[in-house]
Design an enzyme around this catalytic site. Structure first.
Site, PDB file in Angstrom:
ATOM      1  CD  GLU A 167      -2.971  67.924  17.146  1.00 33.57           C
ATOM      2  OE1 GLU A 167      -1.928  67.584  17.546  1.00 33.57           O
ATOM      3  OE2 GLU A 167      -3.506  69.690  16.394  1.00 33.57           O
TER       4      GLU A 167
ATOM      5  CD  GLU B 118      -5.748  72.096  17.718  1.00 32.43           C
ATOM      6  OE1 GLU B 118      -4.623  72.388  17.851  1.00 32.43           O
ATOM      7  OE2 GLU B 118      -5.762  71.218  18.788  1.00 32.43           O
TER       8      GLU B 118
END
Length: 505
Positions: free
Chosen positions: A231, A412
């Site tokens: 991320e 995720e």
């Protein structure tokens, strides 16, 4: 960078930092969280909620009720964690200090003054945790490697004790029939490198490549899948725009310089793996937010396009097309630190071919004509997270449509719920089951329409240190009783074990 752009960048960071919640999903909810995901779908943000209403007569009445959707043979069912959030052992076996050690120990930065010093104590309890993974039937486990555990100062010879821990973890996964998926960087930059400029320094991207090479050499092909940077957008937005993540800055000029250096580090790590001759696969891990116009106006459509550029295309285009989106570069302006930092050959490095893309999906974003955002759906305990499973389908199909048939893995996807340990030792979290079920239905629909998705990892395996929220939020399938470090399988864990065993929801 224009004043308007700077204001929008700061407001974007505030969306996840201090968002005012819409209606929250009840912890006791046992109805579908987003009907469109399990039916034919509605227009993004639409108000048609009749397609699959669980409250209608004859509809499902229990989260555990089966939908009759089977997944492809060999589909990888997994769960995910990250080093700083679960390992603890902050000073053990030569581990150095990370930016998150510094941040969490700074008064006022983390809710309740919590730190990751102990977390879930996974470093000392990993064998028991491996047994729990086997009990759940996991086929794949995505974890991260702590950079300061390998290089205390971010440079130099690797710390053998750190490598040995991850070797034991990887070996234990193989012994239990679980495939390791290792992330090289999940935000725990060595503090020494931060002191030298952090991700604002181009040199840190090259130090990351050196670290990656040390880990590749130390663990070898025992890790079949590597993820580079976790991320990068979150580091940019939360660490450098909102300031509520480490290193805790509010500097828009620096933020997108950091974005470029993170992307450069990704490409250099891919090249480092290729140079070893490894047969392992490698790719980035990106959190992607589908962006929708909040209304039907041309102005909202234009604002949404630019918003999507900052949220998604800035990272996807550079990796898969070898160019940053022109609308974002124009919005930042030719004098921005990022634009001035791009050197000849950088985009070729960043776009070094990868083997897969790891996708994180949590929430949609609805953009107004003025570039702001509005809420359309109930939120979880994390007030930035709107519950909209249709967005999972939309983002998966969009990636395949726009970037080709690159293999995908979801690394995720999960929900924070206010879990409580009952007197009988159980933890009842039906809302998490509903959330996972509805998102998996959206995943199944995407696969059935040709999306090359290989695996799915719940966030997360266990409750953990949730960054600036400390231990306030619980995201895990496994409840951690922090005073005793006792592990308890939640109702959702028992449900997920059945899903894995049947390869179906």
């Amino acid at each position: 960078m224009s004043v308007l752009t700077r204001r929008h960048l700061l407001s974007r960071a505030a969306l996840s930092a201090r968002a005012v919640p819409a209606t929250r999903l009840s912890a006791a909810s046992a109805t579908s969280t987003a009907p469109a995901a399990t039916g034919t779908g509605t227009a993004p943000g639409g108000d048609d909620t009749d397609a699959e209403s669980d409250s209608a007569p004859g509809r499902r009445t229990s989260p555990e009720d089966r939908l009759g959707l089977r997944f492809p043979e060999g589909f990888g069912w997994g769960a995910a964690t990250s080093a700083y959030q679960i390992e603890g052992a902050a000073k053990d076996d030569g581990r150095g200090e990370s930016v998150w050690d510094t941040f969490s120990h700074t008064p006022g930065r983390v809710r309740g003054g919590d730190t990751g010093d102990v977390a879930a104590d996974h470093y000392h309890r990993y064998l028991g945790d491996l047994d729990l993974m086997q009990e759940l039937g996991l086929r794949t486990y995505r974890f991260s490697i702590s950079w300061p555990r390998i290089q205390a100062d971010g440079t130099g010879a690797p710390n053998q004790r750190g490598l040995d821990f991850y070797r034991r973890l990887v070996d234990g996964l193989h012994q239990r029939g679980i495939s390791p998926m290792a992330t090289l960087f999940h935000w725990d930059l060595p503090q020494s490198l931060q002191d030298a400029g952090g991700w604002e320094s181009r040199d840190v991207a090259y130090r990351f490549a050196d670290y990656a090479e040390a880990v590749f050499t130390g663990l070898g092909d025992a890790v079949p899948v590597w993820l580079t940077i976790n991320e990068p957008k979150t580091v940019v937005q939360n660490g450098y725009l909102g300031g509520h993540h480490a290193p805790g800055l509010r500097d828009p000029a620096a933020a997108y310089l950091v974005a470029h250096h993170l992307q450069l580090a990704h490409g250099l790590a891919v090249q480092a793996l290729r140079a070893t001759g490894s047969s392992s696969r490698i790719g980035p891990a990106l959190n992607l937010h589908p962006c929708y116009p909040a209304d039907d106006s041309p102005e909202a459509a234009a604002a949404t396009r630019l918003y999507d550029g900052y949220e998604n295309r800035l990272y996807l285009d550079s990796i898969f097309k070898g160019a940053y989106p022109t609308d974002v570069l124009e919005d930042l302006g030719p004098d921005s630190r990022m634009v001035r930092a791009i050197r000849d050959g950088d985009l070729s490095i960043i776009s070094t071919p990868v083997d897969l893309l790891a996708v994180h999906y949590y929430t949609p974003i609805y953009v107004t004509a003025t570039g702001g955002t509005v809420r359309k759906w109930p939120t979880s305990e994390a007030s930035w997270q709107q519950i909209f499973p249709q967005g999972m389908y939309d983002i998966l199909t969009r990636v395949t449509r726009d970037y080709g048939s690159i293999p995908l893995t979801i690394t995720e996807n999960g929900l924070a719920t206010p879990d409580v340990l009952a007197a009988d030792g159980s933890v009842d979290d039906p809302a998490r089951i509903v959330f996972l079920r509805d998102h998996l239905a959206a995943v199944h629909r995407a696969i059935s329409e040709g999306v090359p998705l290989e695996s799915y990892h719940v966030w997360s395996l266990m409750d953990n240190f949730e960054w600036n929220e400390g231990y306030e939020q619980r995201w895990g399938l496994i409840y951690i009783d922090y005073p005793t470090q006792r592990r308890i399988l939640k109702r959702s864990a028992h449900w997920y074990r059945r899903v894995i065993a049947e390869n179906a929801i």
